[in-house]
Write a protein that holds these residues in place. Sequence first.
Motif, PDB file in Angstrom:
ATOM      1  N   VAL A 273     -14.986   4.999   2.074  1.00 17.01           N
ATOM      2  CA  VAL A 273     -13.929   4.779   3.068  1.00 17.01           C
ATOM      3  C   VAL A 273     -13.544   6.130   3.646  1.00 17.01           C
ATOM      4  CG1 VAL A 273     -12.098   4.896   1.323  1.00 17.01           C
ATOM      5  CG2 VAL A 273     -11.674   3.704   3.477  1.00 17.01           C
ATOM      6  N   SER A 274     -13.296   6.166   4.941  1.00 13.41           N
ATOM      7  CA  SER A 274     -13.083   7.449   5.622  1.00 13.41           C
ATOM      8  C   SER A 274     -11.782   8.129   5.211  1.00 13.41           C
ATOM      9  CB  SER A 274     -13.112   7.261   7.139  1.00 13.41           C
ATOM     10  OG  SER A 274     -12.116   6.328   7.553  1.00 13.41           O
ATOM     11  N   SER A 275     -10.744   7.329   4.921  1.00 11.60           N
ATOM     12  CA  SER A 275      -9.468   7.936   4.548  1.00 11.60           C
ATOM     13  C   SER A 275      -8.544   6.891   3.954  1.00 11.60           C
ATOM     14  CB  SER A 275      -8.780   8.575   5.769  1.00 11.60           C
ATOM     15  OG  SER A 275      -8.341   7.566   6.666  1.00 11.60           O
ATOM     16  N   LYS A 276      -7.537   7.365   3.241  1.00  7.72           N
ATOM     17  CA  LYS A 276      -6.513   6.472   2.692  1.00  7.72           C
ATOM     18  C   LYS A 276      -5.719   5.827   3.831  1.00  7.72           C
ATOM     19  CE  LYS A 276      -3.846   4.781  -0.643  1.00  7.72           C
ATOM     20  NZ  LYS A 276      -3.178   5.679  -1.609  1.00  7.72           N
ATOM     21  N   GLN A 277      -5.572   6.565   4.934  1.00 10.09           N
ATOM     22  CA  GLN A 277      -4.818   6.045   6.076  1.00 10.09           C
ATOM     23  C   GLN A 277      -5.465   4.777   6.645  1.00 10.09           C
ATOM     24  OE1 GLN A 277      -5.492   9.308   5.564  1.00 10.09           O
ATOM     25  NE2 GLN A 277      -3.379   9.897   5.078  1.00 10.09           N
ATOM     26  N   VAL A 278      -6.797   4.739   6.648  1.00 10.56           N
ATOM     27  CA  VAL A 278      -7.498   3.555   7.139  1.00 10.56           C
ATOM     28  C   VAL A 278      -7.153   2.343   6.275  1.00 10.56           C
ATOM     29  CG1 VAL A 278      -9.772   2.491   7.406  1.00 10.56           C
ATOM     30  CG2 VAL A 278      -9.382   4.827   8.206  1.00 10.56           C
ATOM     31  N   LEU A 279      -7.167   2.530   4.957  1.00 13.91           N
ATOM     32  CA  LEU A 279      -6.816   1.441   4.041  1.00 13.91           C
ATOM     33  C   LEU A 279      -5.387   0.966   4.277  1.00 13.91           C
ATOM     34  CD1 LEU A 279      -8.341   2.562   0.608  1.00 13.91           C
ATOM     35  CD2 LEU A 279      -9.107   0.685   2.060  1.00 13.91           C
ATOM     36  N   MET A 280      -4.454   1.907   4.410  1.00 15.08           N
ATOM     37  CA  MET A 280      -3.060   1.552   4.577  1.00 15.08           C
ATOM     38  C   MET A 280      -2.821   0.832   5.902  1.00 15.08           C
ATOM     39  SD  MET A 280      -2.005   2.363   1.700  1.00 15.08           S
ATOM     40  CE  MET A 280      -0.326   1.785   2.006  1.00 15.08           C
ATOM     41  N   ALA A 281      -3.567   1.229   6.933  1.00 18.49           N
ATOM     42  CA  ALA A 281      -3.439   0.560   8.225  1.00 18.49           C
ATOM     43  C   ALA A 281      -3.932  -0.887   8.127  1.00 18.49           C
ATOM     44  CB  ALA A 281      -4.223   1.328   9.291  1.00 18.49           C
ATOM     45  N   GLN A 282      -5.052  -1.088   7.416  1.00 24.00           N
ATOM     46  CA  GLN A 282      -5.568  -2.435   7.223  1.00 24.00           C
ATOM     47  C   GLN A 282      -4.599  -3.277   6.402  1.00 24.00           C
ATOM     48  OE1 GLN A 282      -9.344  -1.535   5.414  1.00 24.00           O
ATOM     49  NE2 GLN A 282     -10.426  -1.418   7.375  1.00 24.00           N
ATOM     50  N   PHE A 283      -4.006  -2.637   5.380  1.00 23.98           N
ATOM     51  CA  PHE A 283      -3.038  -3.350   4.546  1.00 23.98           C
ATOM     52  C   PHE A 283      -1.833  -3.798   5.387  1.00 23.98           C
ATOM     53  CE2 PHE A 283       0.633  -3.645   1.766  1.00 23.98           C
ATOM     54  CZ  PHE A 283       0.145  -4.371   0.697  1.00 23.98           C
ATOM     55  N   SER A 284      -1.308  -2.903   6.226  1.00 23.37           N
ATOM     56  CA  SER A 284      -0.145  -3.230   7.062  1.00 23.37           C
ATOM     57  C   SER A 284      -0.468  -4.357   8.029  1.00 23.37           C
ATOM     58  CB  SER A 284       0.309  -1.988   7.834  1.00 23.37           C
ATOM     59  OG  SER A 284       0.774  -0.998   6.954  1.00 23.37           O
ATOM     60  N   LYS A 285      -1.684  -4.326   8.574  1.00 23.88           N
ATOM     61  CA  LYS A 285      -2.100  -5.367   9.517  1.00 23.88           C
ATOM     62  C   LYS A 285      -2.135  -6.736   8.843  1.00 23.88           C
ATOM     63  CE  LYS A 285      -5.899  -6.533  12.674  1.00 23.88           C
ATOM     64  NZ  LYS A 285      -7.227  -6.087  13.207  1.00 23.88           N
ATOM     65  N   LEU A 286      -2.727  -6.787   7.642  1.00 27.45           N
ATOM     66  CA  LEU A 286      -2.811  -8.066   6.931  1.00 27.45           C
ATOM     67  C   LEU A 286      -1.457  -8.508   6.390  1.00 27.45           C
ATOM     68  CD1 LEU A 286      -6.195  -7.735   5.008  1.00 27.45           C
ATOM     69  CD2 LEU A 286      -5.694  -9.115   7.023  1.00 27.45           C
ATOM     70  N   LYS A 287      -0.635  -7.547   5.994  1.00 29.82           N
ATOM     71  CA  LYS A 287       0.708  -7.880   5.525  1.00 29.82           C
ATOM     72  C   LYS A 287       1.501  -8.568   6.617  1.00 29.82           C
ATOM     73  CE  LYS A 287       4.780  -5.805   3.327  1.00 29.82           C
ATOM     74  NZ  LYS A 287       5.397  -4.526   2.877  1.00 29.82           N
ATOM     75  N   ASP A 288       1.355  -8.076   7.838  1.00 30.97           N
ATOM     76  CA  ASP A 288       2.037  -8.689   8.982  1.00 30.97           C
ATOM     77  C   ASP A 288       1.442 -10.059   9.290  1.00 30.97           C
ATOM     78  OD1 ASP A 288       3.953  -8.377  11.276  1.00 30.97           O
ATOM     79  OD2 ASP A 288       2.079  -8.635  12.408  1.00 30.97           O
ATOM     80  N   LYS A 289       0.107 -10.169   9.172  1.00 35.43           N
ATOM     81  CA  LYS A 289      -0.570 -11.429   9.473  1.00 35.43           C
ATOM     82  C   LYS A 289      -0.136 -12.548   8.534  1.00 35.43           C
ATOM     83  CE  LYS A 289      -5.212 -13.444   9.817  1.00 35.43           C
ATOM     84  NZ  LYS A 289      -6.679 -13.164   9.747  1.00 35.43           N
ATOM     85  N   PHE A 290       0.042 -12.207   7.248  1.00 33.59           N
ATOM     86  CA  PHE A 290       0.339 -13.232   6.243  1.00 33.59           C
ATOM     87  C   PHE A 290       1.812 -13.286   5.843  1.00 33.59           C
ATOM     88  CE2 PHE A 290      -4.203 -12.145   4.968  1.00 33.59           C
ATOM     89  CZ  PHE A 290      -4.745 -13.249   5.608  1.00 33.59           C
TER      90      PHE A 290
END
Length: 217
Positions: A149-166
Amino acid sequence: MTESVELNLHDLRRRYLKDGLDESNTDANPFKQFELWFKQAQEADLLEPNAMVVATVNADLQPSTRTVLLKLFDERGFVFFTNYTSQKAKDIAHNPKVALQFNWLDLERQVKILGVAEKISMAESMKYFASRPKGSQIGAWVSQQSEVVSSKQVLMAQFSKLKDKFKQGEVPFPDFWGGYRVVPSQIEFWQGGDNRLHDRICYQRMDGQWQKSRLAP
């Protein structure tokens, strides 16, 4: 010239005096003996008493270890959960023979287990997934376990996106995620002893029965 750092580990030792272990004071059933020790580890307020090392071997015969959490045990075996595309899952697909180890160092104890890992049913995995905190459920979707994975920030951005989705509903069960049950063929209980004369009581499954013996330290 860079100075080398030398650590003197020769005198880094301690005496093991907490307890003893004998054939006569261990249960005939290794699962009951494990349950007793596990409860004592909980009562001792150890950090993550259900943490265990899982050892696998890949297609190149390279061993690998990692620490996971035991989430269920009974007389069928010991269950942990993971992404089915992870490195450990790839190793298990190639060679299902694995080793587990519990290190309860404050009690001067170890439990070592040899066995075969097999996937549990989807129904069992779904039941456990539903019991997880929502953040952990989302985390299972976010992490492509063991991939670069390129960075921890990428993971956190994906987490925030899914958190909002669900945020308004349940997190769906990921079909690439689930449990393995390690069905043991050997379970060893290790208790530290003075003068390095440790107690090792080993159970081996033979013809469907558990045979108990003492191993030299």
